[in-house]
Design a protein around this motif. Structure first.
Motif, PDB file in Angstrom:
ATOM      1  N   LYS A  54      24.347  46.655  -4.184  1.00  0.00           N
ATOM      2  CA  LYS A  54      23.654  45.703  -4.831  1.00  0.00           C
ATOM      3  C   LYS A  54      24.269  45.302  -6.331  1.00  0.00           C
ATOM      4  N   ALA A  55      24.770  46.304  -7.029  1.00  0.00           N
ATOM      5  CA  ALA A  55      25.605  46.033  -8.366  1.00  0.00           C
ATOM      6  C   ALA A  55      26.750  44.996  -7.928  1.00  0.00           C
ATOM      7  N   GLU A  56      27.581  45.318  -7.143  1.00  0.00           N
ATOM      8  CA  GLU A  56      28.760  44.329  -6.783  1.00  0.00           C
ATOM      9  C   GLU A  56      28.194  42.847  -6.626  1.00  0.00           C
ATOM     10  N   THR A  57      27.357  42.619  -5.680  1.00  0.00           N
ATOM     11  CA  THR A  57      26.721  41.228  -5.551  1.00  0.00           C
ATOM     12  C   THR A  57      25.712  40.708  -6.499  1.00  0.00           C
ATOM     13  N   ASP A  58      25.736  41.228  -7.667  1.00  0.00           N
ATOM     14  CA  ASP A  58      24.386  40.949  -8.597  1.00  0.00           C
ATOM     15  C   ASP A  58      23.081  40.836  -7.986  1.00  0.00           C
ATOM     16  N   GLY A  59      22.837  41.815  -7.133  1.00  0.00           N
ATOM     17  CA  GLY A  59      21.482  41.809  -6.541  1.00  0.00           C
ATOM     18  C   GLY A  59      21.228  40.861  -5.390  1.00  0.00           C
ATOM     19  N   LYS A  60      22.177  40.120  -4.984  1.00  0.00           N
ATOM     20  CA  LYS A  60      22.131  39.461  -3.668  1.00  0.00           C
ATOM     21  C   LYS A  60      21.996  40.149  -2.510  1.00  0.00           C
ATOM     22  N   HIS A  61      22.647  41.302  -2.436  1.00  0.00           N
ATOM     23  CA  HIS A  61      22.472  42.218  -1.302  1.00  0.00           C
ATOM     24  C   HIS A  61      21.917  43.553  -1.644  1.00  0.00           C
ATOM     25  N   SER A  62      21.094  44.247  -0.794  1.00  0.00           N
ATOM     26  CA  SER A  62      20.893  45.606  -1.310  1.00  0.00           C
ATOM     27  C   SER A  62      20.644  46.354   0.046  1.00  0.00           C
ATOM     28  N   VAL A  63      20.374  47.601  -0.010  1.00  0.00           N
ATOM     29  CA  VAL A  63      20.468  48.406   1.062  1.00  0.00           C
ATOM     30  C   VAL A  63      19.109  49.281   1.046  1.00  0.00           C
ATOM     31  N   ALA A  64      18.167  49.263   2.102  1.00  0.00           N
ATOM     32  CA  ALA A  64      16.995  50.290   1.989  1.00  0.00           C
ATOM     33  C   ALA A  64      17.317  51.361   3.017  1.00  0.00           C
ATOM     34  N   VAL A  65      17.503  52.438   2.619  1.00  0.00           N
ATOM     35  CA  VAL A  65      17.968  53.743   3.426  1.00  0.00           C
ATOM     36  C   VAL A  65      16.509  54.491   4.154  1.00  0.00           C
ATOM     37  N   PHE A  66      16.743  54.584   5.406  1.00  0.00           N
ATOM     38  CA  PHE A  66      15.573  55.306   6.030  1.00  0.00           C
ATOM     39  C   PHE A  66      16.177  56.599   6.685  1.00  0.00           C
ATOM     40  N   PRO A  67      15.904  57.671   5.829  1.00  0.00           N
ATOM     41  CA  PRO A  67      16.404  59.108   6.229  1.00  0.00           C
ATOM     42  C   PRO A  67      15.526  59.754   7.328  1.00  0.00           C
ATOM     43  N   ALA A 244      26.847  44.650  15.656  1.00  0.00           N
ATOM     44  CA  ALA A 244      27.624  43.496  15.959  1.00  0.00           C
ATOM     45  C   ALA A 244      27.135  42.214  15.506  1.00  0.00           C
ATOM     46  N   ARG A 245      25.815  41.984  15.923  1.00  0.00           N
ATOM     47  CA  ARG A 245      25.199  40.749  15.910  1.00  0.00           C
ATOM     48  C   ARG A 245      24.704  40.399  14.385  1.00  0.00           C
ATOM     49  N   VAL A 246      24.659  41.362  13.436  1.00  0.00           N
ATOM     50  CA  VAL A 246      24.568  41.077  12.150  1.00  0.00           C
ATOM     51  C   VAL A 246      25.743  40.758  11.586  1.00  0.00           C
ATOM     52  N   TRP A 247      26.893  41.553  12.177  1.00  0.00           N
ATOM     53  CA  TRP A 247      28.237  41.338  11.366  1.00  0.00           C
ATOM     54  C   TRP A 247      28.592  39.795  11.649  1.00  0.00           C
ATOM     55  N   LYS A 248      28.344  39.314  12.807  1.00  0.00           N
ATOM     56  CA  LYS A 248      28.775  38.036  13.001  1.00  0.00           C
ATOM     57  C   LYS A 248      28.199  36.659  12.180  1.00  0.00           C
ATOM     58  N   ASP A 249      27.490  37.230  11.516  1.00  0.00           N
ATOM     59  CA  ASP A 249      26.611  36.064  10.777  1.00  0.00           C
ATOM     60  C   ASP A 249      27.068  36.269   9.196  1.00  0.00           C
ATOM     61  N   LEU A 250      27.729  37.472   8.765  1.00  0.00           N
ATOM     62  CA  LEU A 250      28.182  37.645   7.721  1.00  0.00           C
ATOM     63  C   LEU A 250      29.539  36.716   7.293  1.00  0.00           C
ATOM     64  N   SER A 251      29.672  36.365   5.967  1.00  0.00           N
ATOM     65  CA  SER A 251      30.863  35.693   5.601  1.00  0.00           C
ATOM     66  C   SER A 251      31.976  36.599   5.387  1.00  0.00           C
ATOM     67  N   PRO A 252      33.387  36.180   5.496  1.00  0.00           N
ATOM     68  CA  PRO A 252      34.375  37.015   5.306  1.00  0.00           C
ATOM     69  C   PRO A 252      34.473  37.822   4.146  1.00  0.00           C
ATOM     70  N   GLU A 253      33.945  37.228   3.173  1.00  0.00           N
ATOM     71  CA  GLU A 253      33.706  37.897   1.622  1.00  0.00           C
ATOM     72  C   GLU A 253      32.710  38.889   1.840  1.00  0.00           C
ATOM     73  N   GLU A 254      31.569  38.655   2.532  1.00  0.00           N
ATOM     74  CA  GLU A 254      30.460  39.748   2.641  1.00  0.00           C
ATOM     75  C   GLU A 254      31.112  40.997   3.581  1.00  0.00           C
ATOM     76  N   ARG A 255      31.644  40.398   4.606  1.00  0.00           N
ATOM     77  CA  ARG A 255      32.329  41.699   5.356  1.00  0.00           C
ATOM     78  C   ARG A 255      33.367  42.511   4.723  1.00  0.00           C
ATOM     79  N   GLU A 256      34.156  42.047   3.814  1.00  0.00           N
ATOM     80  CA  GLU A 256      35.037  42.735   3.071  1.00  0.00           C
ATOM     81  C   GLU A 256      34.260  43.470   2.183  1.00  0.00           C
ATOM     82  N   THR A 257      33.558  43.071   1.370  1.00  0.00           N
ATOM     83  CA  THR A 257      32.908  43.937   0.399  1.00  0.00           C
ATOM     84  C   THR A 257      31.915  45.105   0.971  1.00  0.00           C
TER      85      THR A 257
END
Length: 329
Positions: A54-67, A244-257
């Motif tokens: 979230k910090a590195e993408t300036d809030g564009k992406h975040s993660v909801a964790v389900f433990p 893998a289905r999610v991965w294919k829709d990510l940009s190279p920059e998103e994959r790297e991050t």
């Protein structure tokens, strides 16, 4: 029967909601599932990964964790990853090995001398290369490894030899490599989800459990034990996965991050186990619980039987054994 109907009949309600959501293309919040409770090191690592993303993408992406299995057990989460209804997960390699048997090689008894040695094996180029098979064989992208240290045995009854475990109901994580090990020991392997373990040990539903040092100490399993067998008989790896289905829709920059940040926290969890495992075991010993130490000779016959089975099932076993030999100190 369509996919949503099947999900509704077989998986928890939370997963139905996941299957009904819009695709990743418009999503800004990734969903990450895991079986461990909130205080567990894996869960803490997942949350830290989300904060960094979230910090590195300036809030564009975040993660909801389900433990705590909120999204079902690991088999169910793997199914959701394969369909793209779940974005990410931290899963035991046990579940991966149920689909890609080569990963069962990581559970070779006494392959790792200690927790630091286990870390070196998981960080090896050979181990990382195995992740390349996952998109085709399991429908997931492997980002990197972590672990929960080495396995120990907590028993309600005295244990002075492997023969004392014969016929005992022994709780395991339900996957073939560990099942085969305890079958060779002669124990009655008893699969059981983590939340049920404490009460099962307390009331005698099981006679013993296969467990890591962190949870033996933090969840106080030693309170219902005559013996804690410090055996270090098997490492317990984890792998960070992205659908893998999610991965294919990510940009190279998103994959790297995502790769860089998730791998950092997976690797950091390895360091945590290396630094803390000895202290957890010393703390258990300090409670007055009977401690018995066991090396490979304790399980000599069972190890030979396990090797005979898995040398054929998992060709990677020979490679990882070589890595283990090369990384001994």
């Amino acid at each position: 029967m369509n996919f949503k109907t099947l999900i509704a009949r077989t998986l928890p309600a939370a997963l139905v909601a996941l299957a009904s959501t819009t695709g990743l293309a418009s999503a800004k919040e990734f969903r990450l599932g895991l079986i461990t409770p909130p205080p567990h090191i894996w869960t803490v690592a997942a949350q830290a990964f989300g904060e960094d993303l979230k910090a590195e993408t300036d809030g564009k992406h975040s993660v909801a964790v389900f433990p705590s299995r909120q999204l079902g057990n690991e088999a169910q989460m793997m199914q959701l990853l394969q369909t793209g209804a779940l974005d990410m997960a931290f899963l035991t390699i046990a579940e991966v090995s149920n689909r890609v048997p080569d990963f069962g090689a990581f559970y070779a008894p006494y392959m790792a001398d200690d927790v630091a040695h286990a870390g070196r094996i998981l960080r090896s180029d050979e181990a990382k290369a195995m992740l390349a098979d996952l998109p085709q064989k399991a429908g997931v992208v492997g980002i990197g490894y972590s672990m929960a240290g080495l396995r120990q045995i907590v028993s309600r009854d005295p244990v002075t030899s492997a023969a004392d475990l014969a016929g005992k109901k022994l709780r395991i994580t339900p996957f073939e490599p560990i099942k085969d090990f305890y079958n060779a020991v002669g124990a009655a392997s008893t699969p059981m989800p983590l939340p049920a373990v404490y009460d099962a040990l307390a009331n005698g539903q099981v006679d013993a459990i296969d467990m890591d040092a962190e949870l033996i100490w933090k969840l106080k399993y030693y309170e219902h034990a005559d013996t804690v067998l410090i055996s270090n008989h098997m490492m317990f790896p984890m792998v960070g996965l992205v659908s893998a289905r999610v991965w294919k829709d990510l940009s190279p920059e998103e994959r790297e991050t995502i790769t860089r940040l998730m791998a950092r926290h997976l690797d950091g969890a390895i360091d945590t186990y290396i630094s803390k495992e000895a202290d957890w075991l010393l703390a258990v010993e300090g409670t007055g619980t009977n401690i018995v130490e066991a090396d490979a000779s304790f399980f000599q016959d069972a190890i030979a039987q396990w090797e005979a089975i898995w040398s054929e099932k998992a060709p990677a076993l020979a490679t990882l054994r070589k890595v283990a030999d090369e990384t001994r100190q």
